[in-house]
Motif scaffolding. Structure first.
Motif, PDB file in Angstrom:
ATOM      1  N   GLN A 281      22.335 -39.551  41.193  1.00  0.00           N
ATOM      2  CA  GLN A 281      22.133 -38.709  40.020  1.00  0.00           C
ATOM      3  C   GLN A 281      22.564 -39.478  38.787  1.00  0.00           C
ATOM      4  O   GLN A 281      23.740 -39.766  38.597  1.00  0.00           O
ATOM      5  CB  GLN A 281      22.968 -37.432  40.145  1.00  0.00           C
ATOM      6  CG  GLN A 281      22.577 -36.556  41.332  1.00  0.00           C
ATOM      7  CD  GLN A 281      21.136 -36.129  41.246  1.00  0.00           C
ATOM      8  OE1 GLN A 281      20.700 -35.641  40.217  1.00  0.00           O
ATOM      9  NE2 GLN A 281      20.402 -36.319  42.309  1.00  0.00           N
ATOM     10  N   HIS A 282      21.628 -39.863  37.967  1.00  0.00           N
ATOM     11  CA  HIS A 282      21.943 -40.491  36.680  1.00  0.00           C
ATOM     12  C   HIS A 282      21.873 -39.398  35.629  1.00  0.00           C
ATOM     13  O   HIS A 282      20.912 -38.646  35.570  1.00  0.00           O
ATOM     14  CB  HIS A 282      20.927 -41.575  36.328  1.00  0.00           C
ATOM     15  CG  HIS A 282      20.913 -42.707  37.308  1.00  0.00           C
ATOM     16  ND1 HIS A 282      21.825 -43.725  37.271  1.00  0.00           N
ATOM     17  CD2 HIS A 282      20.088 -42.963  38.358  1.00  0.00           C
ATOM     18  CE1 HIS A 282      21.562 -44.575  38.228  1.00  0.00           C
ATOM     19  NE2 HIS A 282      20.522 -44.141  38.905  1.00  0.00           N
TER      20      HIS A 282
ATOM     21  N   GLU B 170      23.455 -36.049  33.481  1.00  0.00           N
ATOM     22  CA  GLU B 170      24.413 -34.972  33.334  1.00  0.00           C
ATOM     23  C   GLU B 170      25.210 -34.771  34.614  1.00  0.00           C
ATOM     24  O   GLU B 170      24.660 -34.734  35.706  1.00  0.00           O
ATOM     25  CB  GLU B 170      23.692 -33.659  32.966  1.00  0.00           C
ATOM     26  CG  GLU B 170      22.910 -33.741  31.667  1.00  0.00           C
ATOM     27  CD  GLU B 170      23.807 -33.990  30.472  1.00  0.00           C
ATOM     28  OE1 GLU B 170      24.978 -33.592  30.491  1.00  0.00           O
ATOM     29  OE2 GLU B 170      23.328 -34.603  29.506  1.00  0.00           O
ATOM     30  N   PHE B 171      26.514 -34.618  34.442  1.00  0.00           N
ATOM     31  CA  PHE B 171      27.412 -34.421  35.573  1.00  0.00           C
ATOM     32  C   PHE B 171      27.509 -32.929  35.849  1.00  0.00           C
ATOM     33  O   PHE B 171      28.555 -32.311  35.769  1.00  0.00           O
ATOM     34  CB  PHE B 171      28.782 -34.998  35.229  1.00  0.00           C
ATOM     35  CG  PHE B 171      29.712 -35.108  36.392  1.00  0.00           C
ATOM     36  CD1 PHE B 171      29.294 -35.616  37.596  1.00  0.00           C
ATOM     37  CD2 PHE B 171      31.028 -34.725  36.257  1.00  0.00           C
ATOM     38  CE1 PHE B 171      30.161 -35.740  38.660  1.00  0.00           C
ATOM     39  CE2 PHE B 171      31.908 -34.842  37.315  1.00  0.00           C
ATOM     40  CZ  PHE B 171      31.470 -35.351  38.511  1.00  0.00           C
TER      41      PHE B 171
ATOM     42  N   SER C 178      31.555 -30.321  32.875  1.00  0.00           N
ATOM     43  CA  SER C 178      31.128 -29.958  34.226  1.00  0.00           C
ATOM     44  C   SER C 178      31.969 -28.809  34.774  1.00  0.00           C
ATOM     45  O   SER C 178      33.195 -28.807  34.666  1.00  0.00           O
ATOM     46  CB  SER C 178      31.250 -31.167  35.163  1.00  0.00           C
ATOM     47  OG  SER C 178      31.007 -30.774  36.498  1.00  0.00           O
TER      48      SER C 178
ATOM     49  N   LEU D  91      31.320 -35.733  29.951  1.00  0.00           N
ATOM     50  CA  LEU D  91      30.685 -35.310  31.191  1.00  0.00           C
ATOM     51  C   LEU D  91      31.659 -34.544  32.078  1.00  0.00           C
ATOM     52  O   LEU D  91      31.313 -33.515  32.661  1.00  0.00           O
ATOM     53  CB  LEU D  91      30.126 -36.521  31.944  1.00  0.00           C
ATOM     54  CG  LEU D  91      28.933 -37.231  31.309  1.00  0.00           C
ATOM     55  CD1 LEU D  91      28.583 -38.491  32.085  1.00  0.00           C
ATOM     56  CD2 LEU D  91      27.729 -36.299  31.234  1.00  0.00           C
TER      57      LEU D  91
ATOM     58  N   SER E   1      23.033 -40.455  30.560  1.00  0.00           N
ATOM     59  CA  SER E   1      23.379 -39.499  29.522  1.00  0.00           C
ATOM     60  C   SER E   1      23.919 -40.220  28.303  1.00  0.00           C
ATOM     61  O   SER E   1      24.479 -41.311  28.405  1.00  0.00           O
ATOM     62  CB  SER E   1      24.437 -38.529  30.056  1.00  0.00           C
ATOM     63  OG  SER E   1      24.932 -37.714  29.016  1.00  0.00           O
TER      64      SER E   1
ATOM     65  N   PHE F  92      26.935 -41.104  38.302  1.00  0.00           N
ATOM     66  CA  PHE F  92      26.649 -40.287  37.125  1.00  0.00           C
ATOM     67  C   PHE F  92      26.916 -41.175  35.909  1.00  0.00           C
ATOM     68  O   PHE F  92      28.065 -41.439  35.554  1.00  0.00           O
ATOM     69  CB  PHE F  92      27.540 -39.038  37.098  1.00  0.00           C
ATOM     70  CG  PHE F  92      27.239 -38.061  38.192  1.00  0.00           C
ATOM     71  CD1 PHE F  92      26.266 -37.090  38.036  1.00  0.00           C
ATOM     72  CD2 PHE F  92      27.920 -38.128  39.392  1.00  0.00           C
ATOM     73  CE1 PHE F  92      25.988 -36.183  39.054  1.00  0.00           C
ATOM     74  CE2 PHE F  92      27.658 -37.232  40.410  1.00  0.00           C
ATOM     75  CZ  PHE F  92      26.684 -36.257  40.246  1.00  0.00           C
TER      76      PHE F  92
END
Length: 470
Positions: free
Chosen positions: A109-110, A112-113, A140, A136, A129, A254
């Motif tokens: 997943q690159h 938004e965390f 979250s 981030l 992001s 991330f």
């Protein structure tokens, strides 16, 4: 409240051993865990968040202890049945890394965390992001506790918001903090910051780079290492990538504007000294510890000032390979000087050699004095690397050869003795477990000892010159 007699710090060892340091364990009083979870007891304040940190180790100590014994036992001749598992954990040699990447780590997943870090991430690549790693984490809903703790330290907030450098954050999720049982005493603010800093690396470590590393430097500068970065230990096992064995990466890569975040399922704690680690594992190191105590080296080294060190620790099995006669002699009053010389030959002071990093000895002004000035302390080069490390035995050196290709690293001592378990992270250095006791040759031209059977006469002859000076 029933107090358990012995404190059980968190033991971590697969190809490494990492457990909480003395400052943390002194604050620990283990008690029976009631039916309420730590998470049930959380209140709004940071103080309530850390109410139970001192009991963080209770739930994982027994499991980690078993894993450590499994790792060390697997290197003995009597543990061939565990060989395949041991090799996959320690060297990654049996793993098809690309296949593993394709099936698991490629699910990155690159951006938004805000995906569920406690579930397997779904496939897909997204643009990084433009938020900082702090933003981030703070934004979250899965790292709210971590964000509260970081907010207590304006300098940490400023650092993680800065785009002047890149960082890697091993971010414990809220569920990670849920594992910490309730307790009534809050650790000091200084200690909490130390633990938080141990989750931060001042460099980018994406999943691919993690897989090619055995240790990772953190932002925690350790005085017992001469001010160098305390390190984390990476291992690859059936559950994926783990940090210090027990803390598993459950979502990775991330990417933010100033670094990368990996979500982990357990809080990570700094380790104690090497001698404390040896003492905590009598089933594996009791012979070595007994020798240190009998000769006075344990107390002497514990009280001595040193900045790092490399400890080549023979297992109990390694001592048994010497045979009954040599062991009986060593632990008799007649053999004590020989025992002292033998143990000194296993300890290097003020130089810390990890399998993939090297902290050189320093002089008073902090400058490195090792001859290998071209070697970066943060990175042993790929391929072949050689160094001679002076031991406590009248500067009698150990010849170390490191072969490094990607995530596979092998270490040989004196040309014949393999390091069985690499990179036991300690507060004041590193422990490498050896399955054969290290014995110097009688003369420089003579063949090195490679674990074969020795007569008592031959054994004594190899130390006679050193014993006379003790």
């Amino acid at each position: 409240m029933k107090v358990i007699q012995n404190l059980l710090p968190l033991a971590v060892f697969t190809s490494a051993l990492v457990i909480p340091d003395e400052q943390i364990t002194k604050q620990l009083i283990l008690q029976k865990q009631d039916s309420r979870t730590f998470f049930n007891e959380l209140q709004d304040g940071v103080e309530d968040v850390w109410m139970g940190v001192e009991e963080a180790f209770k739930g994982t100590a027994a499991i980690a202890d078993k894993e450590f014994e499994k790792a060390v036992n697997a290197v003995s001749d009597t543990a061939n049945r565990a060989k395949a598992v041991f090799e996959s954990h320690l060297t990654m040699e049996k793993w098809d890394i690309q296949e593993w990447l394709d099936s698991t780590v490629d699910n990155i997943q690159h951006g938004e965390f805000d995906n569920r870090p406690d579930e397997k991430p779904h496939r897909g690549h997204h643009k990084p992001s433009n938020k900082t790693v702090y933003e981030l984490i703070a934004g979250s809903k899965y790292t709210t506790i971590l964000a509260k703790l970081i907010n207590e330290y304006p300098d940490l907030v400023e650092t993680l918001n800065s785009t002047a450098a890149n960082y890697t954050i091993f971010a414990p999720t809220d569920k990670a903090f849920k594992k910490l049982p309730k307790h009534t005493k809050k650790p000091s603010k200084e200690l909490i910051k130390k633990v938080l800093t141990y989750h931060i690396s001042q460099d980018i470590y994406t999943t691919g780079r993690i897989l090619a590393s055995h240790t990772i430097p953190t932002a925690l500068q350790e005085d017992s290492l001469g001010g160098e970065a305390q390190r984390l230990r990476v291992s690859l096992g059936l559950r994926g990538i783990s940090i210090n064995f027990f803390s598993r990466i459950i979502a990775s890569n991330f990417l933010g504007a100033n670094g990368v975040i990996h979500a982990v399922d357990s809080v990570i704690f700094p380790p104690p000294t090497a001698l404390q680690i040896v003492k905590l594992f009598p089933t594996e190191f009791s012979t070595f510890q007994l020798g240190l105590t009998k000769t006075g080296l344990f107390e002497k080294f514990a009280e001595s000032y040193h900045e790092g060190g490399t400890f080549f620790v023979p297992s109990n099995f390694a001592f048994r390979k010497l045979g009954v006669k040599i062991n009986a002699f060593l632990f008799s009053k007649y053999g004590e000087k020989y025992l002292k010389a033998l143990l000194k030959y296993h300890i290097v002071a003020n130089q810390t050699l990890y399998s993939d990093a090297f902290y050189k000895a320093k002089v008073a002004d902090g400058e490195a004095i090792n001859a290998l000035d071209e070697v970066d302390v943060e990175d042993i080069p790929r391929g072949f690397f050689h160094i001679d490390l002076p031991t406590l035995l009248h500067d009698k050196s150990l010849s170390i050869d490191v072969t490094r290709y990607g995530g596979f690293i092998s270490m040989k001592i004196n040309g014949y003795n393999n390091v069985a378990v690499q990179d036991g992270i300690s507060k004041d250095g590193v422990i490498h477990t050896v399955s054969s006791v290290l014995i110097p040759p009688k003369t420089p031209s003579e063949a090195q000892y490679a674990g074969e059977e020795l007569s008592l006469r031959d054994f004594k002859a190899r130390f006679d010159a050193y014993v006379e000076e003790l």
